[in-house]
Design an enzyme around this catalytic site. Structure first.
Site, mmCIF file in Angstrom:
data_model
loop_
_atom_site.group_PDB
_atom_site.id
_atom_site.type_symbol
_atom_site.label_atom_id
_atom_site.label_comp_id
_atom_site.label_asym_id
_atom_site.label_seq_id
_atom_site.Cartn_x
_atom_site.Cartn_y
_atom_site.Cartn_z
ATOM 1 N N GLU A 153 0.839 -1.202 0.000
ATOM 2 C CA GLU A 153 0.000 0.000 0.000
ATOM 3 C C GLU A 153 0.871 1.247 0.000
ATOM 4 O O GLU A 153 1.596 1.508 0.974
ATOM 5 C CB GLU A 153 -0.916 0.007 1.233
ATOM 6 C CG GLU A 153 -1.816 1.250 1.294
ATOM 7 C CD GLU A 153 -2.852 1.199 2.409
ATOM 8 O OE1 GLU A 153 -2.729 0.350 3.315
ATOM 9 O OE2 GLU A 153 -3.781 2.032 2.365
ATOM 10 N N GLU A 247 -12.049 1.293 4.828
ATOM 11 C CA GLU A 247 -11.113 1.717 5.867
ATOM 12 C C GLU A 247 -11.375 3.207 6.070
ATOM 13 O O GLU A 247 -10.734 4.068 5.447
ATOM 14 C CB GLU A 247 -9.665 1.458 5.430
ATOM 15 C CG GLU A 247 -8.689 1.677 6.572
ATOM 16 C CD GLU A 247 -7.256 1.669 6.111
ATOM 17 O OE1 GLU A 247 -6.498 0.796 6.556
ATOM 18 O OE2 GLU A 247 -6.893 2.541 5.285
HETATM 19 C C1 LER Z 1 -2.687 4.026 6.672
HETATM 20 O O1 LER Z 1 -3.001 5.334 6.401
HETATM 21 C C2 LER Z 1 -3.454 3.113 5.823
HETATM 22 O O2 LER Z 1 -4.083 3.496 4.882
HETATM 23 C C3 LER Z 1 -3.401 1.719 6.180
HETATM 24 O O3 LER Z 1 -4.214 0.967 5.360
HETATM 25 C C4 LER Z 1 -1.946 1.272 6.086
HETATM 26 O O4 LER Z 1 -1.653 0.266 6.978
HETATM 27 MN MN MN Z 2 -5.399 2.209 3.683
#
Ligand code: LER
Ligand code: MN
Length: 270
Positions: A153, A247
């Site tokens: 990521e 998320e």
């Molecule tokens: C952190 O900002 C993020 O997007 C997470 O998914 C990374 O571990």
């Molecule tokens: Mn993320």
């Protein structure tokens, strides 16, 4: 495309971009009730997770594990792959490897995000990238042995100075021997860094392995100002069939963020 929602088991991340906070049993039950396909778990470590418990929750609620995050390795344990201290780097790699193995046993990938760290002080960019590459050359094949990719990521500039955009990340992945590292595109980070989010997703193409489904302000999709039409068109055009995983901040609360997410998912993926 399938829907997923995040569960954080890490009290130190309270206030961070995760939807459910009250344990696995609670998160699974709530996700199932809303009709999500899967959950994404953010644990303190692999050791904290009980495979039997998760297997039984998956069966009970007909949910899959979409992915498991490794960010607590940094947030909680201060481990990163580009730390100047060789012992810290080794422990960071072992921490991620344990999550790769655990997630793999559920057919799920591990996510390498915050644990990539940054170049600074005595560590040059070149050195940091060499250490990151070295770790990916170990972890990519390890994930492959489990039949899953490893998710890399890229993050926005306030969280790493290694890679912030699809184009640079892809160039870096091309230099690796392992072909088993896929990109995790977090729409929140992309909103900050890409000039054209949809074009960047098209560029990622078959290398796209996972999406963090977040609006411009890191709230549930629909609560910010990202125009999802071109984003979804790009995902459809490249034939993406992985997860859109929320998320996002639990704002105004977990229940509303989850309900807003599943509504947005159904609108985006009719
Ligand atoms: C952190 O900002 C993020 O997007 C997470 O998914 C990374 O571990
Ligand atoms: Mn993320």
């Amino acid at each position: 495309m399938r829907s997923a929602i995040t569960i954080s088991l890490v009290p130190e991340t309270k206030g961070g971009p995760f939807v459910y906070w009250d344990g696995l049993a609670d998160g699974f039950a709530r996700a199932a009730k809303l009709g999500f396909d899967a959950v994404e778990i953010f644990p303190s470590s692999a050791e904290e997770l009980d495979a039997r418990e998760i297997k039984s929750l998956c069966a009970q609620h007909n949910l899959k594990v979409a992915a498991i995050g490794t960010g607590a390795g940094w947030v909680k344990h201060k481990l990163r792959l580009t730390d100047p201290d060789a012992t810290v780097r080794r422990r960071a790699q072992e921490f991620i490897a344990a999550i790769v193995d655990f997630a793999g046993s559920f057919g799920a990938p591990a996510i390498l995000g915050s644990m990539q760290g940054r170049w600074e002080g005595s560590v040059s960019r070149e050195q940091a990238l060499a250490w990151l590459a070295e770790a990916l050359e170990q972890l990519g094949p390890r994930a492959h042995a489990q039949g899953v990719p490893l998710l890399y990521e890229f993050l926005n500039r306030y969280e790493t100075n290694l890679f912030n955009r699809v184009s640079d990340s892809l160039e870096f992945l091309k230099t690796l021997r392992t072909q088993n590292v896929k990109l995790l595109c977090d729409l929140f980070h992309m909103n900050i860094e890409e000039s054209d989010v949809a074009a960047a997703l098209r560029l990622a193409g078959p290398k796209l392995g996972h999406v963090h489904f977040a609006d411009s302000n890191r709230r549930a999709i629909g609560l910010g100002h990202t125009d999802m039409k071109p984003v979804m068109a790009a995902l459809r055009d490249i034939g993406y069939d992985g997860y859109l995983s929320a998320e996002v901040f639990a704002l105004p609360d977990s229940r509303s963020a989850a309900a807003q997410t599943i509504a947005a998912f159904r609108k985006s993926v009719p």
